[in-house]
Design a protein around this motif. Structure first.
Motif: not given
Length: 470
Positions: A219-237
């Motif tokens: 989850r922490q990495l997921f948040d970091e992803m959002l912070e860095r404005e790297v768009e999550p994909t369907v695979v992320t979910y």
DNA sequence: CACCGGCACG
């Protein structure tokens, strides 16, 4: 040496069956129907005074060598064709080289891969990054992590720059081989290499933490992803949905699914398959099936994997009647069963000792145009061994070898012992002989020892084997 | 042609 003049009766029988089916032009036991064609083609081209005229065909598509090369599955044969052309003065180009490299890597002939790469390097033939990515993946699958890393570092000397894609490839090799420390180290050095992590990089890292069971870090990495404005994909979910479902938290998975939809990311067949799997594991098959219809209503195209999830659950519970109905339903909806579905059914029959049904399925699938893979054959041969039908097992083993698939050592051992036990010495010899022929190619080091070790209880058999092997 | 996720064996 083994007596090569032995011709066991069962082989004749199976050859007969193959022949009969071949009359209907159904390549029952040949997963690669081009093979025999190609053999004859090569012989003729060798004996004829003027074989291909490669230089003249340069502008034609497809180039004959490349087309031929693509049809050959035996890497040794591919190499020899390659050399034939070279000797005729044909100058190979990059597509031809890369095709051969892929072929060799797929057959795990990494020595040949490296020497070919060396040739490319010394002749300044520029390689594309995808070639290296493919090789890194092959090394990873063969658990040759160090070789993958070495290749990654050598890419520069091939005048090939490393993008985030090859970075991700190597990162994934680390994660899939349980080398999370190396993966982390790699991540720390990414800026030094001038690489910007993308969503795929994050997906790999999230997968790493989830495989360790560390939901918090994921989850922490997921948040970091959002912070860095790297768009999550369907695979992320999907990674996270799958994790929650496997833990039994289908409700949590569902709410994540909703989050995804809310953020404008469309769920795909895999997202639904994961939820369906979660529901099935909680004993909620009906809901899983309903979800499959919902997904179509939501405009998500149904895939075979969705049926696969349902089928797995039915067969796990021994609901063979329901499984058959599901097959009928698939047929009605024009969804063709794939190799995975057939493997599930065959596995079920074999586990139940219903070898006749398993064998029929093995034939039926090929009539339907779906060709068995090594797993498929292994299950059927093992199934026959388990029920003591060793002659039938040999028949399938023979088909397996003919289609260039290789059995496990334990299977071979069991089959040989069973055949000997039934007094089928010639058949046992045949198997030994076939293994002897292939042991080098398939990295089959010490099978003799293993077969012999298992025979210590029976002195007469052991003596026989000593004779056969040496 | 191929950076990541999903149903089959062991």
């Amino acid at each position: 040496m083994i007596n090569s003049r032995v011709k066991p009766a069962t082989i004749t029988l199976s050859t007969l069956i193959i022949h009969n089916l071949a009359q209907f032009r159904i390549p029952i036991f040949q997963s690669q129907p081009y093979h025999s064609h190609h053999r004859t083609h090569r012989h003729t081209s060798k004996s004829s005074p003027e074989p291909h005229k490669p230089t003249r065909n340069l502008l034609r598509k497809p180039i004959p060598l490349l087309a031929d090369l693509k049809q050959i599955q035996d890497p040794d044969e591919a190499i020899s064709l390659f050399h034939d052309y070279q000797q005729m003065g044909f100058k190979h180009d990059y597509p031809t080289y890369s095709c051969l490299v892929y072929k060799l890597a797929k057959s795990r002939n990494f020595e040949a891969v490296e020497s070919l790469l060396g040739y490319l390097q010394t002749h300044y033939i520029r390689c594309k990054e995808t070639l290296f990515i493919g090789l890194i993946q092959h090394y990873g699958k063969a658990q040759l992590v160090d070789n993958a890393v070495e290749l990654f570092h050598k890419m520069g000397s091939f005048n090939c720059s490393r993008s985030v894609q090859s970075f991700n490839a190597i990162l994934n090799v680390f994660v899939d081989n349980g080398r999370s420390e190396s993966a982390n180290e790699m991540l720390r050095s990414c800026s030094k290499m001038g690489i910007w992590l993308n969503s795929v990089s994050f997906n790999i890292i999230i997968k790493m933490w989830l495989e360790k069971g560390d939901w918090e870090m994921a989850r922490q990495l997921f948040d970091e992803m959002l912070e860095r404005e790297v768009e999550p994909t369907v695979v992320t979910y999907n990674c996270q949905i799958g994790f929650l479902c496997k833990k039994g938290d289908v409700e949590g998975a569902k709410s994540l699914f909703q989050d995804m939809v809310k953020k404008g990311k469309k769920a795909n067949a895999v997202s639904y398959a994961l939820l369906m799997e979660g529901l099935c594991s909680l004993g909620r098959y009906k809901e899983a099936k309903k979800l499959m219809f919902d997904m179509e209503y939501q405009g998500c195209k149904l895939k075979i994997v969705n049926y696969g999830v349902l089928m797995t659950d039915l067969l796990k519970r021994g609901e063979i009647g329901e499984a058959n109905s599901l097959l009928v339903e698939m047929k009605k909806r024009r969804v063709k069963p794939d190799i995975v579905i057939y493997n599930m059914l065959i596995n079920y029959f074999c586990k139940e000792g219903k070898t006749t049904e398993a064998y029929r399925m093995l034939v039926d699938m090929q009539i339907a145009g779906c060709y068995p893979i090594a797993i498929t054959y292994r299950m059927v041969v093992d199934g026959f061994c388990k029920t003591g039908e060793f002659e039938e097992g040999l028949k399938v083993l023979n088909a397996m070898l003919m289609s260039r698939h290789f059995p496990r050592m334990e299977t071979v051992r069991c089959l040989i012992l069973g055949l000997l036990d039934k007094g089928k010495v010639e058949d046992a010899c045949f198997v030994l002989e076939e293994m002897e022929k292939r042991k080098k190619k398939f990295n089959f080091d010490s099978w003799e020892v293993i077969v012999k070790d298992s025979c210590t209880s029976d002195r007469s058999v052991r003596q026989l084997l000593d004779e056969l092997v040496f």
